[in-house]
Design a protein around this motif. Sequence first.
Motif, PDB file in Angstrom:
ATOM      1  N   ALA A 162      -9.340   6.177  -1.085  1.00  0.00           N
ATOM      2  CA  ALA A 162      -8.631   4.931  -1.387  1.00  0.00           C
ATOM      3  C   ALA A 162      -7.132   5.069  -1.187  1.00  0.00           C
ATOM      4  O   ALA A 162      -6.442   4.088  -0.884  1.00  0.00           O
ATOM      5  CB  ALA A 162      -8.931   4.498  -2.822  1.00  0.00           C
ATOM      6  N   GLY A 163      -6.607   6.271  -1.350  1.00  0.00           N
ATOM      7  CA  GLY A 163      -5.177   6.490  -1.163  1.00  0.00           C
ATOM      8  C   GLY A 163      -4.712   6.339   0.264  1.00  0.00           C
ATOM      9  O   GLY A 163      -3.509   6.347   0.530  1.00  0.00           O
ATOM     10  N   LEU A 202     -10.411   7.855   7.301  1.00  0.00           N
ATOM     11  CA  LEU A 202     -10.205   8.298   5.924  1.00  0.00           C
ATOM     12  C   LEU A 202     -10.737   7.260   4.936  1.00  0.00           C
ATOM     13  O   LEU A 202     -11.387   7.611   3.940  1.00  0.00           O
ATOM     14  CB  LEU A 202      -8.715   8.548   5.674  1.00  0.00           C
ATOM     15  N   LEU A 203     -10.481   5.998   5.203  1.00  0.00           N
ATOM     16  CA  LEU A 203     -11.002   4.943   4.335  1.00  0.00           C
ATOM     17  C   LEU A 203     -12.522   4.916   4.361  1.00  0.00           C
ATOM     18  O   LEU A 203     -13.169   4.693   3.328  1.00  0.00           O
ATOM     19  CB  LEU A 203     -10.430   3.588   4.760  1.00  0.00           C
ATOM     20  N   ALA A 204     -13.122   5.162   5.528  1.00  0.00           N
ATOM     21  CA  ALA A 204     -14.578   5.189   5.633  1.00  0.00           C
ATOM     22  C   ALA A 204     -15.177   6.326   4.807  1.00  0.00           C
ATOM     23  O   ALA A 204     -16.318   6.226   4.336  1.00  0.00           O
ATOM     24  CB  ALA A 204     -15.000   5.317   7.092  1.00  0.00           C
ATOM     25  N   ALA A 219      -8.153  -4.553   4.274  1.00  0.00           N
ATOM     26  CA  ALA A 219      -9.351  -4.246   5.043  1.00  0.00           C
ATOM     27  C   ALA A 219      -9.991  -5.515   5.608  1.00  0.00           C
ATOM     28  O   ALA A 219     -10.579  -5.496   6.703  1.00  0.00           O
ATOM     29  CB  ALA A 219     -10.346  -3.487   4.195  1.00  0.00           C
ATOM     30  N   SER A 220      -9.854  -6.615   4.897  1.00  0.00           N
ATOM     31  CA  SER A 220     -10.469  -7.872   5.340  1.00  0.00           C
ATOM     32  C   SER A 220      -9.819  -8.406   6.625  1.00  0.00           C
ATOM     33  O   SER A 220     -10.416  -9.245   7.290  1.00  0.00           O
ATOM     34  CB  SER A 220     -10.377  -8.922   4.240  1.00  0.00           C
ATOM     35  N   HIS A 253       0.812  -1.209   0.000  1.00  0.00           N
ATOM     36  CA  HIS A 253       0.000   0.000   0.000  1.00  0.00           C
ATOM     37  C   HIS A 253       0.854   1.272   0.000  1.00  0.00           C
ATOM     38  O   HIS A 253       2.038   1.228   0.334  1.00  0.00           O
ATOM     39  CB  HIS A 253      -0.941  -0.002   1.199  1.00  0.00           C
ATOM     40  N   PRO A 254       0.257   2.421  -0.340  1.00  0.00           N
ATOM     41  CA  PRO A 254       1.019   3.678  -0.351  1.00  0.00           C
ATOM     42  C   PRO A 254       1.580   4.054   1.021  1.00  0.00           C
ATOM     43  O   PRO A 254       2.669   4.634   1.103  1.00  0.00           O
ATOM     44  CB  PRO A 254      -0.008   4.717  -0.817  1.00  0.00           C
ATOM     45  N   LEU A 255       0.829   3.755   2.068  1.00  0.00           N
ATOM     46  CA  LEU A 255       1.208   4.173   3.409  1.00  0.00           C
ATOM     47  C   LEU A 255       1.674   2.969   4.215  1.00  0.00           C
ATOM     48  O   LEU A 255       0.968   1.956   4.308  1.00  0.00           O
ATOM     49  CB  LEU A 255       0.037   4.849   4.117  1.00  0.00           C
ATOM     50  N   GLN A 256       2.859   3.101   4.813  1.00  0.00           N
ATOM     51  CA  GLN A 256       3.442   2.051   5.647  1.00  0.00           C
ATOM     52  C   GLN A 256       3.528   2.577   7.075  1.00  0.00           C
ATOM     53  O   GLN A 256       4.228   3.552   7.342  1.00  0.00           O
ATOM     54  CB  GLN A 256       4.826   1.654   5.138  1.00  0.00           C
ATOM     55  N   LEU A 257       2.796   1.926   7.971  1.00  0.00           N
ATOM     56  CA  LEU A 257       2.755   2.337   9.362  1.00  0.00           C
ATOM     57  C   LEU A 257       3.485   1.319  10.220  1.00  0.00           C
ATOM     58  O   LEU A 257       3.252   0.106  10.091  1.00  0.00           O
ATOM     59  CB  LEU A 257       1.301   2.459   9.836  1.00  0.00           C
ATOM     60  N   TYR A 258       4.343   1.801  11.099  1.00  0.00           N
ATOM     61  CA  TYR A 258       5.110   0.949  12.019  1.00  0.00           C
ATOM     62  C   TYR A 258       4.718   1.381  13.429  1.00  0.00           C
ATOM     63  O   TYR A 258       5.040   2.486  13.865  1.00  0.00           O
ATOM     64  CB  TYR A 258       6.606   1.113  11.761  1.00  0.00           C
ATOM     65  N   SER A 259       4.006   0.495  14.144  1.00  0.00           N
ATOM     66  CA  SER A 259       3.354   0.991  15.331  1.00  0.00           C
ATOM     67  C   SER A 259       2.992  -0.136  16.295  1.00  0.00           C
ATOM     68  O   SER A 259       3.344  -1.295  16.111  1.00  0.00           O
ATOM     69  CB  SER A 259       2.093   1.773  14.922  1.00  0.00           C
TER      70      SER A 259
END
Length: 279
Positions: free
Chosen positions: A71-72, A65-67, A275-276, A43-49
């Motif tokens: 889509a980005g 934001l997805l809700a 999302a699944s 995906h465009p965004l990579q979160l490390y958390s």
Amino acid sequence: MTDTTSYVPPAVWQPAPSGGAFASINRPVAGPTHDKELPIGKHPLQLYSLGTPNGQKVTIMLEELLALGHAGAEYDAWLIRIQEGEQFSSGFVDVNPNSKIPALLDRSGEQPVRVFESGAILLYLAEKFGAFLPKDPAARTETLNWLFWQMASAPYVGGGFGHFYAYAPEKFEYAINRFAMETKRQLDVLDRRLAGQRYLAGSDYTIADIAVYPWYGGLVQNRLYSAAEFLSAQDYRHVNRWAEDIAARPAVRRGQRVNRIRGDEASQVPERHDASDLD
């Protein structure tokens, strides 16, 4: 006060074993402890958390934001086990030199953009997608007032009250009283603010609410340090109303599950790559 001590600070401080839940990772220097690259997903965004209050801010924001149909804002959420020192890897330090979660890498452009500090990530995403940050100058400023209030205030709740009430190897009356007093003062600040309006910046739900809710909503709803009774959280009725309102949002419920590794098993989604994964 019943605590007594014979400790006299030396002329020059030297590190000593501190005990407590995070003793194995506390250190007085920065930088990596080991070489390890961070994983990169699709995906465009990579979160490390990790699903702490600070981590929840960002996953809630992304799910909101997805809700809205952005889509980005699709993202991979990689788990960083802070009690195992994974935030000190060379890859993580490259994204956040302060070695704290959350850290975000935006790979949607020609060059990756790193964003660290949870408040900075919320502001970056709000501006990137044009959501949850008012365009009106006065409303925008009020939103940022409360966003930065939270960033400045929460260390007293987490590093102060939470540490001495829940994590320190011993219970120190002076420290607990000092930080409980400040935590209750902050709850009163919020309660007075929320007495006359639905959300912190006014009638609209913003990044200020997203930032404040995991900490102070967690306190009054007894999800943080199990301290609601100790803090008489029921007295802050406007904060409780606001917290219940936000807790009912589907995106908030989804975001709180991401990178979560504690609590009941059904609520835990250690990593999110689609999302699944939350369905």
